[in-house]
Design a protein around this motif. Structure first.
Motif, mmCIF file in Angstrom:
data_model
loop_
_atom_site.group_PDB
_atom_site.id
_atom_site.type_symbol
_atom_site.label_atom_id
_atom_site.label_comp_id
_atom_site.label_asym_id
_atom_site.label_seq_id
_atom_site.Cartn_x
_atom_site.Cartn_y
_atom_site.Cartn_z
ATOM 1 N N TYR A 1 -55.004 4.384 -92.967
ATOM 2 C CA TYR A 1 -55.072 5.590 -92.140
ATOM 3 C C TYR A 1 -55.147 5.182 -90.667
ATOM 4 C CZ TYR A 1 -56.152 8.491 -96.236
ATOM 5 O OH TYR A 1 -56.099 9.154 -97.425
ATOM 6 N N SER A 2 -54.576 6.026 -89.797
ATOM 7 C CA SER A 2 -54.705 5.763 -88.366
ATOM 8 C C SER A 2 -54.845 7.057 -87.590
ATOM 9 C CB SER A 2 -53.498 4.964 -87.858
ATOM 10 O OG SER A 2 -52.323 5.699 -88.059
ATOM 11 N N LEU A 3 -55.564 6.948 -86.465
ATOM 12 C CA LEU A 3 -55.797 8.111 -85.604
ATOM 13 C C LEU A 3 -54.955 7.936 -84.340
ATOM 14 C CD1 LEU A 3 -59.241 9.640 -84.804
ATOM 15 C CD2 LEU A 3 -57.683 9.125 -82.951
ATOM 16 N N LYS A 4 -54.206 8.974 -84.016
ATOM 17 C CA LYS A 4 -53.321 8.874 -82.860
ATOM 18 C C LYS A 4 -53.662 9.999 -81.880
ATOM 19 C CE LYS A 4 -48.364 8.233 -82.101
ATOM 20 N NZ LYS A 4 -47.061 8.452 -82.716
ATOM 21 N N ASP A 5 -53.971 9.628 -80.640
ATOM 22 C CA ASP A 5 -54.166 10.654 -79.603
ATOM 23 C C ASP A 5 -53.487 10.207 -78.318
ATOM 24 O OD1 ASP A 5 -55.814 8.743 -78.589
ATOM 25 O OD2 ASP A 5 -57.689 9.861 -78.811
ATOM 26 N N ALA A 6 -53.758 10.924 -77.243
ATOM 27 C CA ALA A 6 -53.064 10.636 -75.978
ATOM 28 C C ALA A 6 -53.311 9.206 -75.507
ATOM 29 C CB ALA A 6 -53.530 11.627 -74.920
ATOM 30 N N SER A 7 -54.491 8.656 -75.853
ATOM 31 C CA SER A 7 -54.819 7.305 -75.365
ATOM 32 C C SER A 7 -54.253 6.183 -76.238
ATOM 33 C CB SER A 7 -56.340 7.169 -75.242
ATOM 34 O OG SER A 7 -56.920 7.377 -76.504
ATOM 35 N N GLY A 8 -53.737 6.503 -77.402
ATOM 36 C CA GLY A 8 -53.143 5.458 -78.247
ATOM 37 C C GLY A 8 -53.455 5.648 -79.720
ATOM 38 N N GLU A 9 -53.275 4.549 -80.486
ATOM 39 C CA GLU A 9 -53.472 4.632 -81.930
ATOM 40 C C GLU A 9 -54.622 3.728 -82.364
ATOM 41 O OE1 GLU A 9 -49.744 4.463 -83.894
ATOM 42 O OE2 GLU A 9 -50.598 4.801 -85.890
ATOM 43 N N LEU A 10 -55.393 4.195 -83.335
ATOM 44 C CA LEU A 10 -56.578 3.472 -83.791
ATOM 45 C C LEU A 10 -56.594 3.430 -85.318
ATOM 46 C CD1 LEU A 10 -59.127 2.422 -82.245
ATOM 47 C CD2 LEU A 10 -60.209 4.595 -82.810
ATOM 48 N N ALA A 11 -56.800 2.227 -85.899
ATOM 49 C CA ALA A 11 -56.840 2.125 -87.373
ATOM 50 C C ALA A 11 -58.168 2.658 -87.894
ATOM 51 C CB ALA A 11 -56.656 0.679 -87.786
ATOM 52 N N LEU A 12 -58.110 3.400 -88.994
ATOM 53 C CA LEU A 12 -59.333 3.971 -89.577
ATOM 54 C C LEU A 12 -59.648 3.284 -90.895
ATOM 55 C CD1 LEU A 12 -58.508 7.773 -89.110
ATOM 56 C CD2 LEU A 12 -60.135 6.480 -87.745
ATOM 57 N N GLN A 13 -60.926 3.120 -91.161
ATOM 58 C CA GLN A 13 -61.330 2.542 -92.450
ATOM 59 C C GLN A 13 -62.083 3.600 -93.243
ATOM 60 O OE1 GLN A 13 -63.454 -0.925 -90.973
ATOM 61 N NE2 GLN A 13 -62.028 -2.216 -92.119
ATOM 62 N N LYS A 14 -61.670 3.754 -94.493
ATOM 63 C CA LYS A 14 -62.304 4.787 -95.311
ATOM 64 C C LYS A 14 -63.660 4.278 -95.809
ATOM 65 C CE LYS A 14 -60.733 8.502 -98.209
ATOM 66 N NZ LYS A 14 -59.663 9.133 -98.913
ATOM 67 N N LYS A 15 -64.723 5.014 -95.470
ATOM 68 C CA LYS A 15 -66.059 4.592 -95.879
ATOM 69 C C LYS A 15 -66.387 5.201 -97.245
ATOM 70 C CE LYS A 15 -70.758 4.555 -94.089
ATOM 71 N NZ LYS A 15 -71.631 5.303 -93.185
ATOM 72 N N ASP A 16 -66.202 6.483 -97.337
ATOM 73 C CA ASP A 16 -66.311 7.150 -98.638
ATOM 74 C C ASP A 16 -65.303 8.285 -98.678
ATOM 75 O OD1 ASP A 16 -67.520 9.567 -97.604
ATOM 76 O OD2 ASP A 16 -69.383 8.426 -97.392
ATOM 77 N N LYS A 17 -65.450 9.138 -99.675
ATOM 78 C CA LYS A 17 -64.459 10.184 -99.911
ATOM 79 C C LYS A 17 -64.188 11.050 -98.677
ATOM 80 C CE LYS A 17 -64.714 13.804 -102.934
ATOM 81 N NZ LYS A 17 -65.328 14.456 -104.065
ATOM 82 N N HIS A 18 -65.226 11.311 -97.900
ATOM 83 C CA HIS A 18 -65.064 12.234 -96.782
ATOM 84 C C HIS A 18 -65.404 11.616 -95.428
ATOM 85 C CE1 HIS A 18 -65.840 15.236 -100.178
ATOM 86 N NE2 HIS A 18 -64.569 15.319 -99.881
ATOM 87 N N THR A 19 -65.511 10.290 -95.374
ATOM 88 C CA THR A 19 -65.903 9.646 -94.108
ATOM 89 C C THR A 19 -64.992 8.474 -93.758
ATOM 90 O OG1 THR A 19 -68.155 10.125 -94.815
ATOM 91 C CG2 THR A 19 -67.927 8.815 -92.830
ATOM 92 N N PHE A 20 -64.637 8.410 -92.474
ATOM 93 C CA PHE A 20 -63.878 7.275 -91.944
ATOM 94 C C PHE A 20 -64.680 6.638 -90.811
ATOM 95 C CE2 PHE A 20 -60.111 9.460 -93.676
ATOM 96 C CZ PHE A 20 -59.460 8.375 -94.253
ATOM 97 N N VAL A 21 -64.511 5.337 -90.638
ATOM 98 C CA VAL A 21 -65.107 4.686 -89.469
ATOM 99 C C VAL A 21 -64.008 3.929 -88.723
ATOM 100 C CG1 VAL A 21 -67.491 4.454 -90.264
ATOM 101 C CG2 VAL A 21 -65.812 2.736 -90.919
ATOM 102 N N ALA A 22 -64.197 3.800 -87.420
ATOM 103 C CA ALA A 22 -63.220 3.066 -86.611
ATOM 104 C C ALA A 22 -63.939 2.362 -85.471
ATOM 105 C CB ALA A 22 -62.192 4.026 -86.055
ATOM 106 N N SER A 23 -63.432 1.204 -85.116
ATOM 107 C CA SER A 23 -64.004 0.491 -83.973
ATOM 108 C C SER A 23 -63.005 0.556 -82.829
ATOM 109 C CB SER A 23 -64.278 -0.971 -84.332
ATOM 110 O OG SER A 23 -65.176 -1.017 -85.410
ATOM 111 N N GLY A 24 -63.374 1.246 -81.775
ATOM 112 C CA GLY A 24 -62.485 1.391 -80.627
ATOM 113 C C GLY A 24 -62.973 0.569 -79.453
ATOM 114 N N PRO A 25 -62.219 0.561 -78.360
ATOM 115 C CA PRO A 25 -62.613 -0.215 -77.165
ATOM 116 C C PRO A 25 -63.920 0.293 -76.551
ATOM 117 C CG PRO A 25 -60.672 1.160 -76.745
ATOM 118 C CD PRO A 25 -60.943 1.247 -78.189
#
Lengths: 460, 113
Positions: free
Chosen positions: A56-80
């Protein structure tokens, strides 16, 4: 007994309204798509999923960020600028994004698709043809709409929600019309609708369980396979029965199974005056439940509900298809309230489809007064077998997504498009058979009237 | 007597009169039926036009204000009442239009004229 029926229906409605999980009923992965900040809708981001890697990845105006699925309804991501936690509340449909100690609430953005004359005409026509089929066979007229809307660029969940919201008023009009023609057994409809709502609840849970175990591709494979089995088996029975009746003079008879079921005296026995049958309550419930269960998992509940009422309970095709509209109304209303509470109904799409489908369903309903009962079985059997072919064509694509088959992207695209094309063709074929039958029935009626007139004038 | 008879029943009754030798009554029944049908169709056409106009107005209200409507209707929770109520109202208005429109085209259930 009447009070008991209404109590069961009311309890089923209340239970379902409070316990159907959000984002239930298909439409794909709830995370995917565009999310907008509740306080400022101009601030949004999109969540994508790579089909091959499943990342999964999150894309917004500032760029793209990879997401890690923590559980069924939660994602975590490490950004700058620190870690981010995305958690989905399935009861409200809100995605909370926590970053640096602040939490922001996002909701699914309703992508306003540009309603060009082509889009408008497409939705109107699919609604019209779908309405015609639903009015005639009681269900099965809307299965082209969700993929159809998605092909116009509508978000999967919005497509499911907007489709659902057009189904229940359409079914209401169809049920009302056919009730006026004396074809609806309201008592049966209410009991079946109540048990169908429980079926929907269980169906959604099963669907979610399969999705957790098998993932998206596995879940799609299960749905297509279940679709295929149900449609081939039930569609085959309905179609061969219709051919047999057509060969033997067009008169329907009660099946041996139905006669045996009606003989079983299991408390509480119920008399259905309109349907002219007396059967135990406990035989109606499983059919309603199966209708709801399949409506929640493979979205074609009526394809088991109508044959169930005909072959197991002993109702006529005309009565069963009309009563199915009451069930469709009950399930559709509950589903639409749920989708509406999540804010996913695009009313513009719903209204355009309704303009066509309300016209179509009235035509389909009045058409039933001109045809012999078995024509309903012909239309239903034909559509079911053609949709089975359509689903069969999609199965290799899901097997490929699971890594069990290998072929090129072009082949997958062609298979998907052909599958959708066959589905559209199924609906069109059904509509052509219906219109042809109505036309022939009307012509025969006019001829009879003219003959009567000629007989009178000939004698003057 | 003819007020309560369907088209089919009228034809059968006219035949019965003709067979009994009362050709005048038989012919009157058929002519009256045809005239009534013409008047009813015109009335249906007017009703279809009015309901159609109302239906078009409802659609226009939604599409002219689509940004506001989409914003309000997609807020979720209790705002769910808006799309549900809207489809009920639209269904009533457009359903009436569709009913009279089909009647105007001569599409009526079997036995009704």
């Amino acid at each position: 007994m009447k009070r008991l029926i209404w109590m069961i229906a009311a309890i089923a409605m209340l239970v379902s309204l409070t316990s159907i999980p959000a984002f239930a009923g298909g439409g794909g992965d709830p995370f995917l798509g565009e999310w907008a900040l509740t306080t400022d809708k101009t601030q949004s981001f999109e969540i994508h999923k790579d089909k091959k890697t499943g990342v999964y990845s999150l894309k917004d105006a500032s760029g793209e960020l990879a997401l890690q699925k923590k559980d069924k309804h939660t994602f975590v991501a490490s950004g700058p600028d620190g870690d981010m936690v995305l958690s989905l509340d399935t009861s409200s449909g809100t995605l909370t994004v926590e970053k640096n100690g602040t939490a922001l609430a996002y909701r699914k953005a309703i992508r306003i698709i540009n309603l060009t004359p082509f889009n408008f005409t497409f939705l109107f026509l699919v609604g019209l043809i779908g309405g015609l089929v639903s009015g005639f066979i009681g269900s099965g007229g809307a299965f082209v709409l969700t993929p159809g809307m998605m092909s116009l660029g509508v978000d999967g969940l919005v497509a499911v929600a907007s489709n659902m919201c057009h189904k229940f008023p359409k079914a209401m009009v169809g049920a009302y019309k056919r009730y006026k023609y004396g074809q609806v057994d309201l008592k049966m409809g209410v009991i079946m609708a109540a048990s169908a709502i429980f079926g929907v609840l269980v169906g959604i849970r099963v669907q979610q369980y399969i999705n957790e175990i098998l993932g998206d591709a596995g879940s799609n494979l299960y749905v297509s396979f279940a679709f295929l089995v149900v449609l081939v088996v039930v569609g085959g029975i309905v179609f061969s029965d219709a051919r047999k009746i057509a060969r033997t003079g067009g008169v329907e008879t009660t099946t041996r199974l139905a006669k045996a079921v009606q003989k079983i005296n299991l408390f509480p026995m119920m008399t259905f005056n309109r349907a002219k049958i007396r059967v135990s309550f406990w035989f109606t419930v499983p059919i309603g439940f199966a209708t709801g269960f399949l409506a929640a998992t493979i979205a074609v509940g009526g394809f088991v509900g109508v044959p169930g009422m005909i072959y197991i309970l002993g109702m006529s095709s005309l009565m069963a298809s009309a009563t199915e509209l009451v069930i469709a109304f009950g399930m559709g209303l509950v589903g639409s309230i749920q989708w509406g509470m999540l804010g996913l109904i695009d009313i513009r799409l719903t209204l355009i489809i309704l303009t066509g489908s309300i016209l179509g369903i009235q035509l389909g309903a009045l058409g039933t007064t001109y045809v012999k009962d078995y024509v309903i079985k012909v239309v239903m059997g034909t559509i079911m077998l053609m949709v089975a072919v359509s689903r069969g064509l999609a199965i290799p694509v899901y097997l490929r997504d699971l890594g069990w088959m290998t072929f090129t992207d072009t082949t997958a695209y062609v298979l998907n498009q052909t599958s959708f094309g066959v589905m559209c063709l199924a609906l069109l074929t059904g509509a052509v058979i219906i219109l042809n039958s109505i036309f022939k029935g009307m012509l025969a009626e006019k001829r009879a009237a003219k003959l009567a007139e000629a007989a009178v004038h000939g004698n003057v | 007597m003819d007020m309560k008879l369907s088209g089919f029943e009228k034809n059968v009754a006219a035949c019965a009169f003709a067979e009994a030798g009362d050709f005048k009554t038989a012919k009157e029944m058929l002519v009256a039926g045809a005239k009534k049908e013409g008047v009813a169709r015109r009335a249906d056409a007017v009703k279809a036009g009015l309901w159609g106009l109302a239906s078009a107005c409802l659609l226009a209200i939604v599409f002219v204000n689509e940004d506001l409507v989409t914003d309000l209707y997609t807020r979720g929770k209790w705002f769910a009442a808006l799309p549900i109520a809207s489809v009920f109202i639209f269904t009533f208005v457009h359903g009436s239009f569709a009913n009279y429109f089909l009647s105007t085209l001569g599409l009526k259930p079997k036995g009704k004229k």
